[in-house]
Design a protein around this motif. Structure first.
Motif, short mmCIF file in Angstrom:
data_model
loop_
_atom_site.label_atom_id
_atom_site.label_comp_id
_atom_site.label_asym_id
_atom_site.label_seq_id
_atom_site.Cartn_x
_atom_site.Cartn_y
_atom_site.Cartn_z
N SER A 279 0.83 -1.20 0.00
CA SER A 279 0.00 0.00 0.00
C SER A 279 0.87 1.25 0.00
CB SER A 279 -0.88 0.01 1.25
OG SER A 279 -0.10 0.23 2.41
N PRO A 280 0.33 2.37 -0.48
CA PRO A 280 1.07 3.65 -0.39
C PRO A 280 1.44 3.98 1.05
CG PRO A 280 -0.80 3.86 -1.87
CD PRO A 280 -0.94 2.53 -1.20
N TYR A 281 0.59 3.60 1.99
CA TYR A 281 0.86 3.91 3.39
C TYR A 281 2.11 3.19 3.88
CZ TYR A 281 0.10 4.50 8.39
OH TYR A 281 0.25 4.80 9.72
N LEU A 282 2.24 1.90 3.56
CA LEU A 282 3.43 1.16 3.98
C LEU A 282 4.68 1.74 3.31
CD1 LEU A 282 4.59 -1.22 5.58
CD2 LEU A 282 4.23 -2.65 3.56
N ALA A 283 4.56 2.11 2.04
CA ALA A 283 5.69 2.72 1.35
C ALA A 283 6.12 4.01 2.04
CB ALA A 283 5.33 2.99 -0.11
N MET A 284 5.14 4.80 2.49
CA MET A 284 5.46 6.05 3.18
C MET A 284 6.19 5.78 4.50
SD MET A 284 2.92 9.06 4.49
CE MET A 284 2.19 8.01 5.74
N LEU A 285 5.72 4.77 5.26
CA LEU A 285 6.37 4.45 6.53
C LEU A 285 7.83 4.05 6.31
CD1 LEU A 285 3.55 2.39 8.29
CD2 LEU A 285 4.22 4.74 8.77
N LEU A 286 8.06 3.21 5.30
CA LEU A 286 9.44 2.79 5.02
C LEU A 286 10.29 3.95 4.55
CD1 LEU A 286 10.73 -0.10 5.17
CD2 LEU A 286 8.26 -0.03 5.40
N ALA A 287 9.69 4.85 3.77
CA ALA A 287 10.44 6.03 3.32
C ALA A 287 10.87 6.88 4.50
CB ALA A 287 9.58 6.84 2.36
N ARG A 288 9.99 7.06 5.47
CA ARG A 288 10.34 7.86 6.65
C ARG A 288 11.48 7.20 7.44
NH1 ARG A 288 8.38 12.14 4.43
NH2 ARG A 288 6.11 12.37 4.52
N ALA A 289 11.42 5.87 7.53
CA ALA A 289 12.49 5.16 8.24
C ALA A 289 13.82 5.34 7.53
CB ALA A 289 12.13 3.67 8.35
N HIS A 290 13.82 5.20 6.20
CA HIS A 290 15.06 5.39 5.44
C HIS A 290 15.59 6.82 5.60
CE1 HIS A 290 15.61 1.57 3.45
NE2 HIS A 290 14.37 1.56 3.03
N GLU A 291 14.68 7.79 5.61
CA GLU A 291 15.11 9.17 5.80
C GLU A 291 15.82 9.35 7.13
OE1 GLU A 291 11.32 11.31 5.06
OE2 GLU A 291 12.59 12.61 3.84
N ARG A 292 15.26 8.80 8.18
CA ARG A 292 15.86 8.96 9.50
C ARG A 292 17.18 8.22 9.61
NH1 ARG A 292 10.65 8.83 13.39
NH2 ARG A 292 11.19 6.62 13.59
N LEU A 293 17.34 7.17 8.80
CA LEU A 293 18.61 6.44 8.78
C LEU A 293 19.63 7.12 7.86
CD1 LEU A 293 17.22 2.79 8.66
CD2 LEU A 293 18.41 3.87 10.58
N GLY A 294 19.22 8.21 7.21
CA GLY A 294 20.13 8.96 6.34
C GLY A 294 20.23 8.42 4.94
N ASP A 295 19.35 7.47 4.56
CA ASP A 295 19.41 6.86 3.23
C ASP A 295 18.33 7.48 2.34
OD1 ASP A 295 19.75 5.33 1.00
OD2 ASP A 295 19.61 3.39 2.04
#
Length: 496
Positions: A279-295
């Motif tokens: 879902s777009p929602y799951l994609a958004m959650l993963l994107a936020r996690a990658h952002e916080r990890l600096g990726d």
């Protein structure tokens, strides 16, 4: 805003999850009042069959009910028990026949009316089922199961005040029933009173007993209280028990993000977020996690997917651990491109279990994956005689459109939205169709309801709502939605 979407979706589903998933022994359809002279042997046989069903000994239950049938073949309680056995065994269509037989023998037989009401709710939605629940209540006004299921259905129809009234009636009829504080907890949580909801949930002790709906509510309250780690632990256990429950998995992903367990989130859901079914929602959650990890390079494509146009075509789902074997096998065959293998597997299964709605739905999936939407529609229609959840409605609507019957697809969406008012995705799809024909008033109404369910994280939805406001000449609304859209619109991410 991210939490509001998922929490609202979870809360909107809580009551129905209780009703469908069962509330341990409390959700069982009780034996009705005697409709005529019956022997003690017959009563004992029904009780023994019920015990066997509870223990999963379906063959023994069937043998016991055969013996009971020889004593009182026209007793409505017998046919309700047979219907319940068939439901437990996956013979959904013949279960429907059995409960109709019970009603033919006893038109005012409360347990038969209750079971029929629950079947109508599954197949046609909460609103259509209300008249059945009311009839069941008139037949047995103080039956706790009827009152609890009626309250659940009222809540799922968005009638909070009527639900509260029914919960109070349940409290008078059965003061010690744990469903009373649980249903009150659901109402409190939906009203944003999470401290009260926690107290009521604890009083019910249903989360401690592992009732799925109570566990879900416990997790939602924990998130609201800022205890994301506790929520994640609860949801982890629930996801293991319900591997195909997308809502639970997404709420677990949200809990991991809220707990700042970004590495764990990426490890757990990274591959899943890359799948077409994600879902777009799951994609958004993963994107936020990658952002916080600096990726940021990993976050960019995920954000593009999250804020892109909603996918309407079905995707082949991956096999998951814990799924029934036939479901996992059919998914694996389709993902491997073995269309004929998937069709063969489901056709053989359908020949063996012709009365199973689940098998009919699975066969429809295989046929749809094979590019035969007309044959898929026939299978989906068979499954919908027993239950029509949103995923089945969505696949049926898509198959109708592919078969050249877009008008029937839209009517099906309208019927679903009318009967199941808590599905934001259905509301959004229907709103897009209304916008396509320039009916901006209905578009705005549908999207406002979806926003009320927590869909305000979706830029595409907000953008469409902005267009509706502009088309309707509502300057103030247009300004407000433009500001909301600016808040959630993703910034440009440069790949590193």
């Amino acid at each position: 805003m991210t939490f509001r979407r998922e929490a609202a979706a979870a809360l909107s589903a809580l009551v129905l999850v209780l009703a469908l998933g069962g509330c341990a022994d409390e959700a069982r359809v009780a034996q009705g009042k005697a409709t005529g002279p019956v022997s003690q042997v017959f009563v004992r046989l029904l009780a023994d069959a019920d015990t066997a069903m509870t223990q999963g000994q379906l063959a023994d239950a069937g043998r016991i009910l055969d013996e009971a049938r020889s004593l009182a073949p026209e007793n409505p309680d017998l046919w309700v028990a047979i219907a319940r056995l068939r439901l437990r065994g996956g013979e959904h269509l013949t279960a429907l026949e059995a409960v109709d037989r019970a009603l033919a023998l006893g038109p005012d037989h409360a347990p038969a009316l209750l079971l029929r009401a629950m079947m109508v709710r599954d197949a046609h939605g909460s609103n259509d089922a209300l008249v059945w629940f009311e009839t069941a209540r008139k037949a047995d006004p103080d039956n706790p199961d009827i009152l609890a299921e009626y309250a659940a259905t009222l809540g799922d129809s968005g009638q909070a005040s009527a639900m509260l009234e029914m919960v109070r009636a349940l409290g008078k009829a059965a003061p010690d029933d744990p469903r009373v504080p649980f249903l009150q907890a659901v109402l409190a949580a939906r009203g944003g009173e999470f401290t009260i909801a926690r107290s009521l949930l604890v009083r019910s002790q249903m989360a401690e007993r592992g009732v799925p709906a109570a566990m879900l509510l416990d997790a939602v309250i924990s998130l609201q209280e800022g205890n994301a780690d506790s929520a994640a632990q609860t949801l982890e256990g629930l996801a293991l028990r319900q591997p195909a429950n997308v809502r639970v998995r997404e709420l677990l992903a949200h809990a991991l993000l809220a707990a700042r367990r970004d590495n764990e989130l990426v490890q757990r859901f990274g591959n899943e977020a890359a799948l077409p079914e994600a879902s777009p929602y799951l994609a958004m959650l993963l994107a936020r996690a990658h952002e916080r990890l600096g990726d940021r390079s990993a976050a960019a494509p995920l954000l593009a997917r999250a804020y892109g146009r909603m996918r309407e075509a079905p995707a082949v789902l991956v096999p998951r651990e814990g799924l029934p074997g036939p479901t996992a096998d059919a998914r694996a065959a389709l993902r491997a491109g073995n269309v004929s293998g998937a069709r063969g597997q489901t056709a053989a299964l359908r020949a063996r279990l012709p009365a199973s709605a689940d098998v009919a739905s699975l066969a429809g999936d295989a046929l749809l994956g094979a590019g035969d939407p007309r044959a898929a529609l026939a299978a989906y229609s068979r499954a919908a005689e027993v239950r029509r959840p949103w995923p089945l409605t969505r696949k049926t609507a898509w198959a109708l459109t592919r078969s050249g019957n877009a008008e029937a697809a839209e009517l099906l969406l309208i019927r679903h939205v009318t009967g199941e008012t808590q599905t934001a995705t259905a509301l959004t799809l229907l709103a897009r169709k209304q916008a396509g024909r320039g009916d901006w008033q209905r578009t705005a109404m549908l999207l406002d309801h979806a926003l009320g369910l927590g869909a305000g994280h979706d830029p595409a939805l907000l953008g469409l709502r902005l267009k509706a406001a502009q088309a309707l000449g509502n300057t103030e609304e247009a300004r407000r939605f433009a500001l909301l859209l600016a808040e959630v619109q993703p910034r440009r991410l440069a790949a590193q």
